[in-house]
Write a protein that holds these residues in place. Structure first.
Motif, mmCIF file in Angstrom:
data_model
loop_
_atom_site.group_PDB
_atom_site.id
_atom_site.type_symbol
_atom_site.label_atom_id
_atom_site.label_comp_id
_atom_site.label_asym_id
_atom_site.label_seq_id
_atom_site.Cartn_x
_atom_site.Cartn_y
_atom_site.Cartn_z
ATOM 1 N N LEU A 52 67.722 48.089 57.846
ATOM 2 C CA LEU A 52 68.579 47.428 57.127
ATOM 3 C C LEU A 52 69.700 46.558 57.476
ATOM 4 O O LEU A 52 69.992 46.748 58.183
ATOM 5 N N THR A 68 69.549 55.896 49.608
ATOM 6 C CA THR A 68 69.063 55.036 50.404
ATOM 7 C C THR A 68 68.426 54.099 51.893
ATOM 8 O O THR A 68 67.934 54.398 52.871
ATOM 9 N N ALA A 69 70.035 53.895 51.853
ATOM 10 C CA ALA A 69 70.104 53.408 53.791
ATOM 11 C C ALA A 69 70.407 54.858 54.910
ATOM 12 O O ALA A 69 69.228 54.546 55.020
ATOM 13 N N THR A 94 61.844 51.485 46.802
ATOM 14 C CA THR A 94 62.564 50.678 48.355
ATOM 15 C C THR A 94 61.525 51.254 49.982
ATOM 16 O O THR A 94 60.934 50.321 50.549
ATOM 17 N N THR A 105 65.572 54.789 45.988
ATOM 18 C CA THR A 105 65.021 54.799 47.064
ATOM 19 C C THR A 105 63.284 54.887 47.513
ATOM 20 O O THR A 105 62.718 54.562 48.224
ATOM 21 N N ALA A 122 72.940 53.646 46.760
ATOM 22 C CA ALA A 122 72.344 52.409 48.007
ATOM 23 C C ALA A 122 73.260 53.211 50.023
ATOM 24 O O ALA A 122 72.105 53.431 50.637
ATOM 25 N N ALA A 137 66.499 55.475 55.108
ATOM 26 C CA ALA A 137 65.381 53.837 55.752
ATOM 27 C C ALA A 137 66.088 53.947 56.978
ATOM 28 O O ALA A 137 64.502 53.767 57.460
ATOM 29 N N ARG A 138 66.747 54.486 57.492
ATOM 30 C CA ARG A 138 66.891 54.907 58.842
ATOM 31 C C ARG A 138 65.992 55.912 59.333
ATOM 32 O O ARG A 138 65.271 55.441 60.163
ATOM 33 N N ALA A 193 69.048 44.516 52.334
ATOM 34 C CA ALA A 193 70.180 44.837 52.427
ATOM 35 C C ALA A 193 70.497 45.806 50.860
ATOM 36 O O ALA A 193 69.599 45.384 50.162
ATOM 37 N N VAL A 194 71.899 46.650 51.394
ATOM 38 C CA VAL A 194 71.227 47.550 49.816
ATOM 39 C C VAL A 194 72.826 47.535 49.659
ATOM 40 O O VAL A 194 73.778 47.357 50.274
ATOM 41 N N ARG A 240 72.544 45.406 56.052
ATOM 42 C CA ARG A 240 73.541 44.781 55.891
ATOM 43 C C ARG A 240 73.233 46.474 54.724
ATOM 44 O O ARG A 240 72.708 47.268 53.525
ATOM 45 N N GLN A 241 73.999 47.147 54.488
ATOM 46 C CA GLN A 241 74.823 48.519 53.720
ATOM 47 C C GLN A 241 76.197 48.021 52.589
ATOM 48 O O GLN A 241 77.254 47.709 53.958
#
Length: 55
Positions: free
Chosen positions: A49, A38-39, A5, A2, A35, A42-43, A24-25, A51-52
């Motif tokens: 992103l 990380t998502a 990223t 993470t 994943a 990121a948010r 995408a992750v 896609r997840q």
């Protein structure tokens, strides 16, 4: 993962000309946790992103 990223996304946006909205992750099993983390980060940090994918 993470932290990488978070470090790469802003650089990719500017210097490398990458469309960060297309990142995408993906993760399977324990990688799915990475994943998700990380998502979520990121948010929180304002990085969109595309896609997840969790397998």
């Amino acid at each position: 993962m993470t932290e990488t990223t978070r470090a790469v996304a802003p650089d990719a946006r500017g210097r490398l000309g990458v469309d960060t909205a297309r990142i995408a992750v993906m993760g399977e099993s324990a990688g799915g946790i990475l994943a998700v983390t990380t998502a979520l980060r990121a948010r929180r940090d304002g990085i969109g992103l595309a896609r997840q994918i969790l397998v």
